[in-house]
Enzyme design. Structure first.
Site, short mmCIF file in Angstrom:
data_model
loop_
_atom_site.label_atom_id
_atom_site.label_comp_id
_atom_site.label_asym_id
_atom_site.label_seq_id
_atom_site.Cartn_x
_atom_site.Cartn_y
_atom_site.Cartn_z
N GLU A 33 45.78 40.50 32.64
CA GLU A 33 45.17 41.47 33.53
C GLU A 33 44.75 40.69 34.78
O GLU A 33 44.08 39.67 34.67
CB GLU A 33 43.92 42.11 32.91
CG GLU A 33 43.33 43.16 33.84
CD GLU A 33 42.01 43.77 33.36
OE1 GLU A 33 41.39 43.20 32.45
OE2 GLU A 33 41.61 44.80 33.93
N ARG A 259 42.84 32.98 19.25
CA ARG A 259 42.69 32.43 20.59
C ARG A 259 42.12 31.02 20.50
O ARG A 259 41.58 30.59 19.48
CB ARG A 259 41.78 33.32 21.42
CG ARG A 259 40.36 33.39 20.88
CD ARG A 259 39.49 34.39 21.62
NE ARG A 259 39.88 34.58 23.00
CZ ARG A 259 39.76 35.74 23.65
NH1 ARG A 259 39.25 36.78 23.02
NH2 ARG A 259 40.11 35.85 24.90
N LYS A 269 35.76 34.63 30.30
CA LYS A 269 36.08 34.92 31.69
C LYS A 269 34.83 35.34 32.46
O LYS A 269 34.63 34.96 33.60
CB LYS A 269 37.08 36.10 31.74
CG LYS A 269 38.51 35.75 32.06
CD LYS A 269 39.30 37.06 32.25
CE LYS A 269 40.79 36.81 32.42
NZ LYS A 269 41.53 38.08 32.57
#
Length: 558
Positions: A33, A259, A269
């Site tokens: 994204e 992850r 993030k």
RNA sequence: UGAGCUAUGGUGUAACGGUAGCACAACAGAUUCUGAAUCUGUUUGUCUUGGUUCGAAUCCAGGUAGCUCAACCA
């Protein structure tokens, strides 16, 4: 094509698909994204997606998952493109956007409405979640769940036409409000958002949700294996549901993996953004950041990051990788390739009393003992040189074999010197160390064969180049900065010593360094020019990683 | 008695019913014109309890622990 051997559970699935004939090719995608910069966790995913396709002779698409115009921006698109390329991967002409498919996605939504599998709901705010129930209690059907198909269609078209305010209506899949998987309790498919999209502008005022857009994007692109992280596991039934409900064949298969977590590293993030906004770091590309741009500026090579991704492996178990493995990967590469150089970070002046005033010697030093093909260079040596403050001690501990009173040490490639006197200022700080040298030891060997245990680097005072040298350490003092102790703030665990600046003296060659050069400052670590702050006449070097230091470690213990 | 997923040395990951291996880390020694690199060696592991089997890290059942899920985010 011979089917390669699997080296993780995802490749096992692929090998199985290929051998059974379920698939004839492998096509993956990397779907960021564009709402932030890529970090090393994304690098793991990039290496996985591109690397897996490469291994099986397949392709990988770069697809920007841009279904939320309020969070996304071209700035991020550009940086993501640059980072993926830099990591060494190529998506050729297959750069796609979820927004490329808005028209098709919309048509699929209408089709679902016509099939009686989607409806326009007008529940507001908290009511939506109230009706959805809880983890332990079933939800109840929305009052609008059985709206007639024609009415749904009409409303949905008018949503698209912009007739309604945000939040007035939204489109939901009609699945099962009592499903044990919350994602299946009539999830949202489309919402009204009167926002300008970075690619489609104001063309749309309704935008599809990830859960609806993603499987469709995968299907449209002919993706065979849609690899994502573990938190999407519970979304897989929904991913499949949409494709099945629409009667689409050759469905892509979603596969989830764990992850990356790295010790002493923040991977969120949102929190990385906070570090940038609060100016805790210099920006997204601060060399202490785990971003791809930060690693690049720090001096990491693409190949070292790929090597790292390879070594950590792929699995479904939550894990925490030791950051030492990352350090190992870059050291291993740079040890083999980096040009050696001499630098002094905390200079103290050494005067060689028995050296003739004005005399200069040219000393020959190898450029890389690991690779003789890199040749050698000549360096001026004279009466006054700098050595590192750490390499001299008046009262040394046991087994200290650097320079100390009465002790003899080898200056790399030059001569043996012996300390004869120490000069200090009024405060007791050492200002000069006086030594004598042994003329017979030129080149660093003595004809009488006497052993000198210590070898230290030096820089000629007359020829020294000045530079700022930045030493980096972990940005966090907590091994797992994502798990902050009760009642404490994660910001309190930012390492105050994560950046230390030194005014250093360097050997002349380093004055000609270019951005592409990688150096080992002997006995110190690996360094490169800072891509943003270094200017001719105002050099700035970054320490990529330090050399292992067993002496320092043993001293830290006592 | 919500659902799903996961569990192998300090860390990461192999072993696919048949000798628990590799890497990083740690430690010791050798070597060294980088206290680096290199070389040699050492320590440490199948979450738990049962079951199936000649044989289980692997298959089954029960426990335990961890992670994920109740955005009109992705």
């Amino acid at each position: 094509m011979q089917i390669p051997e699997a080296s993780n559970f995802i490749q096992e699935i692929i090998v199985n698909d290929l051998t059974t004939g379920k698939r004839t090719e492998v096509h993956t995608r990397f779907p960021p994204e564009p709402n932030g910069y890529l970090h090393i966790g994304h690098a793991k995913s990039i290496c996985l997606n591109f690397g897996t396709a490469l291994k099986f002779g397949g392709k990988t698409n770069l697809r920007f998952d841009d279904t939320n115009p309020t969070k996304e921006d071209v700035e991020y698109v550009d940086s993501i493109r640059e980072d993926v390329h830099w990591l060494g991967f190529d998506w050729e002409d297959r750069e796609y956007y979820a927004s490329d498919y808005y028209e098709q996605t919309y048509e699929f939504a209408e089709k679902l409405i016509q099939l009686g599998k989607a409806y326009v709901c007008e529940l507001q705010g908290d009511d939506v979640s109230t009706y959805r129930g809880t983890l332990t209690e079933a939800g109840k059907p929305s009052p609008w769940r059985d709206r007639p198909i024609e009415e749904n269609l009409d409303l949905f078209r008018r949503m698209r036409a912009g007739e309604f305010e945000e939040g007035r209506y939204f489109l939901r899949a009609k699945i099962d409000m009592a499903h044990p998987n919350m994602n299946m309790r009539d999830p949202a498919m489309y919402r009204i958002k009167k926002a300008t999209h970075h690619r489609t502008g104001d063309k749309w005022c309704i935008y599809p949700m990830y859960d609806f857009a993603h499987p469709l994007g995968d299907w449209i692109e002919g993706i065979t294996h849609s690899i994502c992280t573990l938190e999407f596991e519970a979304h897989r039934p929904l991913y499949d549901w949409f494709l099945i409900a629409l009667g689409l064949d050759n469905r892509p298969q979603q596969i989830e993996f764990a992850r990356l977590n790295l010790t002493y590293t923040m991977m969120s993030k949102r929190r990385l953004l906070e570090l940038v906004q609060n100016k805790v770091v210099m920006g997204w590309s601060d060399p202490r950041m785990p971003t791809v741009s930060g690693l690049r500026r720090r001096g990491y090579s693409p190949s070292s990051i790929r090597e790292f991704a390879d070594r950590i492996g792929i699995s479904k178990a939550d894990s925490m990788v030791d950051i030492n493995l990352l350090y190992f990967c870059i050291r291993e590469e740079l040890n083999a390739s980096a040009q050696r150089a001499m630098a002094v970070l905390d200079p103290i002046k050494v005067v060689i009393d028995n050296w003739q005033d004005g005399r200069e010697d040219m000393i020959e030093v190898e450029n890389n003992p690991e690779n003789p093909a890199q040749g050698s260079r000549r360096i001026s040596f004279g009466k006054e040189i700098y050595i590192d403050a750490e390499d001299f001690m008046e009262n040394p501990p046991k087994k200290y074999f650097r320079l100390h009173p009465e002790g003899e040490v080898r200056l790399k490639g030059a001569y043996f010197i012996k300390c004869v006197n120490v000069l200090k200022d009024a405060a007791g700080k050492i200002t000069e160390v006086h030594c004598t040298y042994d003329p017979a030891s030129r080149g660093g060997e003595s004809p009488d064969g006497r052993k000198v245990k210590g070898t230290i680097q030096w820089v000629s005072v007359a020829h020294a180049v000045d530079a700022e040298v930045r030493l980096f350490d972990n940005l966090f003092t907590l091994e797992n900065p994502a798990a902050v102790p009760e009642g404490q703030n994660w910001m309190d665990f930012v390492n105050p010593n994560s950046l230390v600046k030194k005014q250093a003296k360097l050997e002349p060659m380093l004055g000609e360094a270019t951005l592409a050069d990688r150096y080992q400052f002997m006995r110190l670590g690996y360094f490169c020019l800072d891509s943003e702050d270094s200017k001719p006449g105002n050099l700035v070097f970054n320490r990529t990683v330090e050399l292992k230091d067993s002496w320092g470690k043993s001293q830290a213990k006592v």
